[in-house]
Design a protein around this motif. Structure first.
Motif: not given
Length: 187
Positions: A14-21, A41-49
């Motif tokens: 979660r913290r990593t995706l927030v930082r990337i965003a 799984r890249g699609a799932i991460l893209a949805q979160r970002l």
């Protein structure tokens, strides 16, 4: 067989995706971006970002998905037919920055295939890459723009990204390579 090593747990992811965003928004101050996740799984991460960057920019960031199955350079030598998912790029890709999102960057071949597919839809102004994990061992000159975690691995290890939408949990593990199935090798 040695156990898997957890390198990112749910909170770390979660913290990593927030930082990337935040990094995506900072690097693209004009806001003319779209996120494109590579299935699966890249699609799932893209949805979160997508949710995070849209909130940071106070506007809806275009979101799309690509299935690189027919763009792979090993399509003719794979032992089984690929599982094909829908490519969805329902926005013009011309003259905007496309941020490709994938879970693990390894050889670079998956990203190359995604770039090929995106360019079939138009000519982006720029293409950037966001990956949760960069494990090295590149075979092509592909470098991520945004990296969640660099993990030094050997070629006999595997990196697995588990997401709750598919796997019921969020974590990244490094596992030893599976032992070869001697019955199948002999066949």
């Amino acid at each position: 067989m040695p156990a898997a090593t957890v390198v990112l747990d749910r909170d770390d992811m979660r913290r990593t995706l927030v930082r990337i965003a935040h990094e995506i928004v900072e690097k693209n101050a004009d806001g003319a971006i779209a996120l494109v996740g590579i299935h699966r799984r890249g699609a799932i991460l893209a949805q979160r970002l997508h949710a995070l960057t849209s909130e940071l920019l106070s506007t809806e960031v275009p979101l799309g998905f690509v299935d690189i199955s027919f763009y792979r350079d090993d399509l003719g030598i794979r032992p089984s037919a690929p599982v094909v998912r829908a490519t969805q790029l329902e926005f013009p890709v011309d003259a905007i920055t496309i941020v490709i999102v994938d879970d693990v960057l390894y050889t670079g071949r998956t990203v190359r295939a995604a770039i090929d597919e995106i360019f079939d839809y138009g000519r982006p102004a720029r293409v950037q890459l966001a990956t949760l994990v960069d494990r090295g061992h590149r075979e092509l000159p592909i470098k991520p723009t945004f990296v969640g975690k660099n993990i030094a691995t050997s070629t006999d290890q595997r990196v697995y990204v588990h997401v709750r939408e598919i796997d019921g949990r969020d974590e990244v593990t490094v596992d030893p390579a599976p032992e070869p199935d001697h019955e199948q090798v002999a066949a």
